[in-house]
Design a protein around this motif. Structure first.
Motif, PDB file in Angstrom:
ATOM      1  N   GLU A  34       0.754  -1.181   0.098  1.00  0.00           N
ATOM      2  CA  GLU A  34       0.376   0.475  -0.105  1.00  0.00           C
ATOM      3  C   GLU A  34       0.740   0.822  -0.139  1.00  0.00           C
ATOM      4  N   HIS A  35       0.207   2.482  -0.464  1.00  0.00           N
ATOM      5  CA  HIS A  35       1.268   3.527  -0.416  1.00  0.00           C
ATOM      6  C   HIS A  35      -0.155   4.949  -0.261  1.00  0.00           C
ATOM      7  N   HIS A  36       0.641   5.386   0.855  1.00  0.00           N
ATOM      8  CA  HIS A  36       0.147   6.181   1.564  1.00  0.00           C
ATOM      9  C   HIS A  36       0.573   7.482   1.579  1.00  0.00           C
ATOM     10  N   ARG A  37       0.040   8.736   2.426  1.00  0.00           N
ATOM     11  CA  ARG A  37       0.276  10.049   1.780  1.00  0.00           C
ATOM     12  C   ARG A  37       1.778  10.070   2.617  1.00  0.00           C
ATOM     13  N   THR A  38       2.217   9.258   3.697  1.00  0.00           N
ATOM     14  CA  THR A  38       3.656   9.010   4.189  1.00  0.00           C
ATOM     15  C   THR A  38       4.090   8.439   4.672  1.00  0.00           C
ATOM     16  N   HIS A  39       3.690   7.422   4.042  1.00  0.00           N
ATOM     17  CA  HIS A  39       4.357   5.273   4.824  1.00  0.00           C
ATOM     18  C   HIS A  39       4.056   4.770   3.233  1.00  0.00           C
ATOM     19  N   TYR A  40       4.627   3.980   2.906  1.00  0.00           N
ATOM     20  CA  TYR A  40       4.540   2.987   2.919  1.00  0.00           C
ATOM     21  C   TYR A  40       4.067   1.375   4.111  1.00  0.00           C
ATOM     22  N   LEU A  41       2.734   0.635   3.523  1.00  0.00           N
ATOM     23  CA  LEU A  41       2.226  -0.383   3.870  1.00  0.00           C
ATOM     24  C   LEU A  41       3.937  -2.004   3.252  1.00  0.00           C
ATOM     25  N   ILE A  42       4.269  -2.403   3.918  1.00  0.00           N
ATOM     26  CA  ILE A  42       5.160  -2.855   3.430  1.00  0.00           C
ATOM     27  C   ILE A  42       4.881  -4.428   3.807  1.00  0.00           C
ATOM     28  N   GLN A  43       5.270  -5.578   3.048  1.00  0.00           N
ATOM     29  CA  GLN A  43       4.815  -7.347   3.498  1.00  0.00           C
ATOM     30  C   GLN A  43       6.407  -8.078   3.165  1.00  0.00           C
ATOM     31  N   LEU A  47       6.052 -10.552   8.308  1.00  0.00           N
ATOM     32  CA  LEU A  47       4.739  -9.628   8.767  1.00  0.00           C
ATOM     33  C   LEU A  47       4.693  -8.522   8.086  1.00  0.00           C
ATOM     34  N   ASP A  48       3.578  -7.742   8.000  1.00  0.00           N
ATOM     35  CA  ASP A  48       3.389  -6.665   7.405  1.00  0.00           C
ATOM     36  C   ASP A  48       3.893  -5.567   8.328  1.00  0.00           C
ATOM     37  N   MET A  49       4.357  -4.075   7.556  1.00  0.00           N
ATOM     38  CA  MET A  49       4.790  -2.977   8.383  1.00  0.00           C
ATOM     39  C   MET A  49       5.047  -2.057   7.469  1.00  0.00           C
ATOM     40  N   PRO A  50       4.469  -0.636   8.429  1.00  0.00           N
ATOM     41  CA  PRO A  50       4.931   0.159   7.754  1.00  0.00           C
ATOM     42  C   PRO A  50       6.277   0.194   7.814  1.00  0.00           C
ATOM     43  N   LEU A  51       6.590   1.454   6.838  1.00  0.00           N
ATOM     44  CA  LEU A  51       7.625   2.091   6.488  1.00  0.00           C
ATOM     45  C   LEU A  51       7.674   3.761   6.114  1.00  0.00           C
TER      46      LEU A  51
END
Length: 345
Positions: A34-43, A47-51
């Protein structure tokens, strides 16, 4: 906590070849979901985590593969196998990434008043430029009385195009898309609002992944529903990426894609008597002859010229912007180096 193998996340040999032995032993590999304004969600596999998005990071998008340290810190971005991009909406000429490492691009168009060959050709140019396989998906087949006519129109663009007609609400109908939805394969959906992309996604995912809305009865145009790009693992094991409805789709830096999409016209121009033929009034012009004997449609030729001019204009502007950014980067680096040298004295 979900557990995946790299293959389930779409890992391929082209990424493996970019990994050093040290990275293989000490690093993690993650995909942008996922691509958000302030961070990516990576897998990752475990685990999945924000970057957090930081200024020193390269521009990334959904589908990208990243190398992460054992402490979950960003190391580098792997080279993409394919990349989908377009000119960003608005007056500013810059390239906007849509998705990366996509195997198949489903170009969705509805079988109603919104059916548009020009738009399909635009998406085809982007698909060809990216390197992914395009598949034309014509939705709302249950509401159409002449499927063969619409299929024939699409195949007039390219007789070898894969074209599927579906009812996005019918699970049995969308089975025809199964050959492209196998384990670890990444597919993206593009198409203007209201063509049934979100409905199709929900049916393929067997759950309500995307919100849907009806179309306006007066013009068959859609109401925009999807607002963000995200990657989902399908029941079949494929990875599905939906994109927001695109009302303004301008191509950029896409010369090869335009040439491939209109390869028949390009071939004709090479048969003209004069190498600098303008295809207007020149004698022995293969393009004019093709129009006269109706082997080439005027609509298609007009769209070719339109996309070619658009590509030349936007491509040149983007190239100029990149050059300026590169020069500015060199200037900043030289100033920083000079500053360090001054402090050392």
């Amino acid at each position: 906590m979900s557990q995946y193998t790299l293959n389930q996340l779409g890992w391929q040999g082209t990424f493996q070849q970019q990994i050093s032995l040290e990275e293989l032993e000490t690093c993690l590999f993650a995909r942008v979901f996922e691509h958000h304004r302030t961070h990516y969600l990576i897998q990752t596999e475990s685990l999945d985590m924000p970057l957090e998005i930081r200024p020193n990071m390269p521009t990334m998008t959904v589908g990208d593969w990243l190398v992460m340290s054992e402490h979950h810190e960003f190391v580098r971005l792997l080279e993409r196998s394919t990349v989908l991009s377009r000119k960003a909406a608005g007056s500013k000429v810059e390239e906007q990434l849509i998705a990366a490492n996509v195997d198949t691009l489903f170009i969705v168009n509805s079988l109603n008043d919104d059916f548009n060959l020009n738009r399909i050709e635009r998406y085809l140019a982007i698909a060809h430029e990216s390197g992914c396989e395009p598949v034309i998906v014509l939705t709302k087949a249950d509401q159409c009385k002449d499927l063969d006519e619409y299929r024939s129109q699409v195949n007039s663009i390219d007789p070898f195009l894969m074209v599927e007609t579906v009812n996005a609400l019918d699970t049995d109908s969308v089975v025809s898309l199964s050959p492209w939805l196998t384990l670890g394969k990444t597919v993206a959906f593009v198409g203007s609002s209201g063509v049934g992309k979100s409905t199709l996604v929900n049916t393929l995912m067997q759950q309500q992944t995307q919100d849907t809305a009806g179309i306006r009865e007066d013009d068959s145009k859609g109401r925009h529903t999807t607002t963000a790009r995200s990657l989902h693992i399908m029941p079949t094991g494929a990875l599905l990426l939906d994109t927001p409805g695109v009302r303004e789709l301008q191509i950029a830096d896409c010369e090869a894609g335009v040439e491939e999409t209109f390869s028949d016209i390009v071939a004709l121009t090479k048969q003209c008597r004069f190498s600098d033929c303008k295809h207007i009034t020149e004698p022995h012009c293969a393009v004019i002859n093709a129009l006269e004997n109706e082997s080439l449609d005027q609509r298609r030729l007009d769209n070719y010229y339109k996309l070619l001019k658009e590509q030349e204009r936007n491509g040149a502007s983007i190239a100029e912007t990149r050059l300026k950014d590169k020069s500015f980067g060199k200037l900043i680096k030289s100033v920083q180096n000079a500053s360090r040298s001054f402090k050392g004295k």
